[in-house]
Design an enzyme around this catalytic site. Structure first.
Site, PDB file in Angstrom:
ATOM      1  N   SER A  78       0.804  -1.180  -0.014  1.00 34.30           N
ATOM      2  CA  SER A  78      -0.048   0.097   0.057  1.00 34.30           C
ATOM      3  C   SER A  78       0.884   1.275   0.214  1.00 34.30           C
ATOM      4  O   SER A  78       0.220   2.392  -0.182  1.00 34.30           O
ATOM      5  CB  SER A  78      -1.171  -0.209   1.166  1.00 34.30           C
ATOM      6  OG  SER A  78      -0.217  -0.039   2.380  1.00 34.30           O
ATOM      7  N   LYS A 156       0.635   4.615   6.812  1.00 36.30           N
ATOM      8  CA  LYS A 156      -0.024   5.377   5.829  1.00 36.30           C
ATOM      9  C   LYS A 156       0.851   6.864   5.841  1.00 36.30           C
ATOM     10  O   LYS A 156       1.507   6.923   6.846  1.00 36.30           O
ATOM     11  CB  LYS A 156      -1.247   5.624   5.906  1.00 36.30           C
ATOM     12  CG  LYS A 156      -2.149   4.269   6.062  1.00 36.30           C
ATOM     13  CD  LYS A 156      -2.331   3.469   4.599  1.00 36.30           C
ATOM     14  CE  LYS A 156      -2.960   2.333   4.729  1.00 36.30           C
ATOM     15  NZ  LYS A 156      -2.902   1.274   3.620  1.00 36.30           N
TER      16      LYS A 156
END
Length: 315
Positions: A78, A156
């Site tokens: 990701s 993230k």
């Protein structure tokens, strides 16, 4: 007048003949015996100290992990290509620095590791240990960054902070914060422009809006915008800031926080600094290990000196 004493040297005293001196042979044997006893004492001392040294190392590792720096294994793709975690490749190991958030909060552009809300679906599946021994091995592996993280751990990039309004998209398909488009040079494989729109979402107090760099393969705040937190995560759930890629060696380097909202007037910042670069982030990341080593060495030396005084014979 002549003397009646018999002739001969006056300073010679009759006595028994000198006996042979056998101390020359006894001294080396005694020295060898003392050396053997000293070597045996050192070996015994080391064996006795080994459990204590292991305990000290364990406590230092726990303190460092809890308060300073934690190694982290990137389990998914990701954050490609800033952080590698793709299927079939060598996943990056990074050091997560906890010190910066002692005195402040995450800023836009920071790469953070955090515990996801209970509404977030894990990106990986980790088999839970069946007993205390395998649990301890898993804990140790996570401490040094060679084992997959917990299913609740995510990595993230911070896009917006409390009070800011984030949405997508402007006419060029860019995300905006408070109406201003972001500069995001790190984006890898963005989603088609017709599938990008979301928001607007105003980030609640004490929370963050986060997204992955690999936009087409990241289940981030966009995927949870309908939950009770509007897709945001809590500042208190942030574990730390990803600071350094430490493995594999050919990707070693410092991770930077680009000024994605154009707040600073400085020029562009590289996403990964060269391996030889020196920065406050890198220095702080290494400092806890130096402190731990500096603390362990005098403890070990003191114990060995004390043991030596107890074992060596008095003169």
């Amino acid at each position: 007048m002549s003397s009646d004493r018999p002739g001969g040297p006056a300073d010679v005293v009759p006595g028994e003949p000198d006996e042979p001196d056998d101390t020359t042979g006894a001294a080396p044997a005694a020295d060898a015996g003392r050396r053997r006893r000293k070597d045996d004492a050192k070996k015994g001392s080391l064996l006795r100290e080994l459990p204590v040294l292991l305990l000290i190392a364990f406590v230092l590792a726990l303190v460092v992990k809890t308060f300073f720096v934690q190694a982290f294994f990137i389990p998914s793709g990701s954050m490609e290509q800033t952080l590698h975690g793709c299927t079939g490749c060598t996943g990056d190991r990074v050091l997560v620095n906890k010190v910066p958030y002692w005195f402040g909060e995450p800023e836009p552009g920071d790469i953070v590791v955090f515990r996801g809300p209970d509404t977030w679906t894990p990106e990986i599946t980790v088999e839970e240990p069946g007993n205390w021994f395998t649990g301890a091995l898993l804990w140790l592996g996570r401490t040094i960054g060679v084992a997959p993280p917990s299913e609740d751990d995510f990595v993230k990039r911070v896009i917006a902070t409390e009070g800011q309004t984030v949405q997508c998209c402007d006419v060029e398909g860019r995300i905006t914060v408070d109406g201003e488009p972001l500069e995001e040079p790190y984006i890898f494989e963005d989603t088609p422009i017709e599938t990008r729109p979301f928001g607007p979402v105003t980030v609640p107090e004490g929370r963050l809006w986060v997204m992955g760099d690999h936009r087409s393969a990241s289940a981030d705040s966009r995927s949870h915008v309908g939950d009770q937190y509007a897709g945001t995560i809590g500042v208190d759930d942030v574990i730390g800031k990803a600071a350094v890629i430490v493995w594999p060696l050919d990707r070693f380097g410092l991770l930077s926080s680009p000024d994605i909202q154009g707040v600073e007037a400085s020029g562009a910042v590289p996403l990964v600094a060269p391996a030889g670069a020196v920065s406050p982030v890198g220095a702080v990341a290494v400092l806890p290990y130096a402190v731990g080593l500096a603390g362990a060495v005098p403890i070990t030396a003191w114990r060995r000196r004390r043991r030596s005084r107890e074992v060596l014979p008095s003169r």
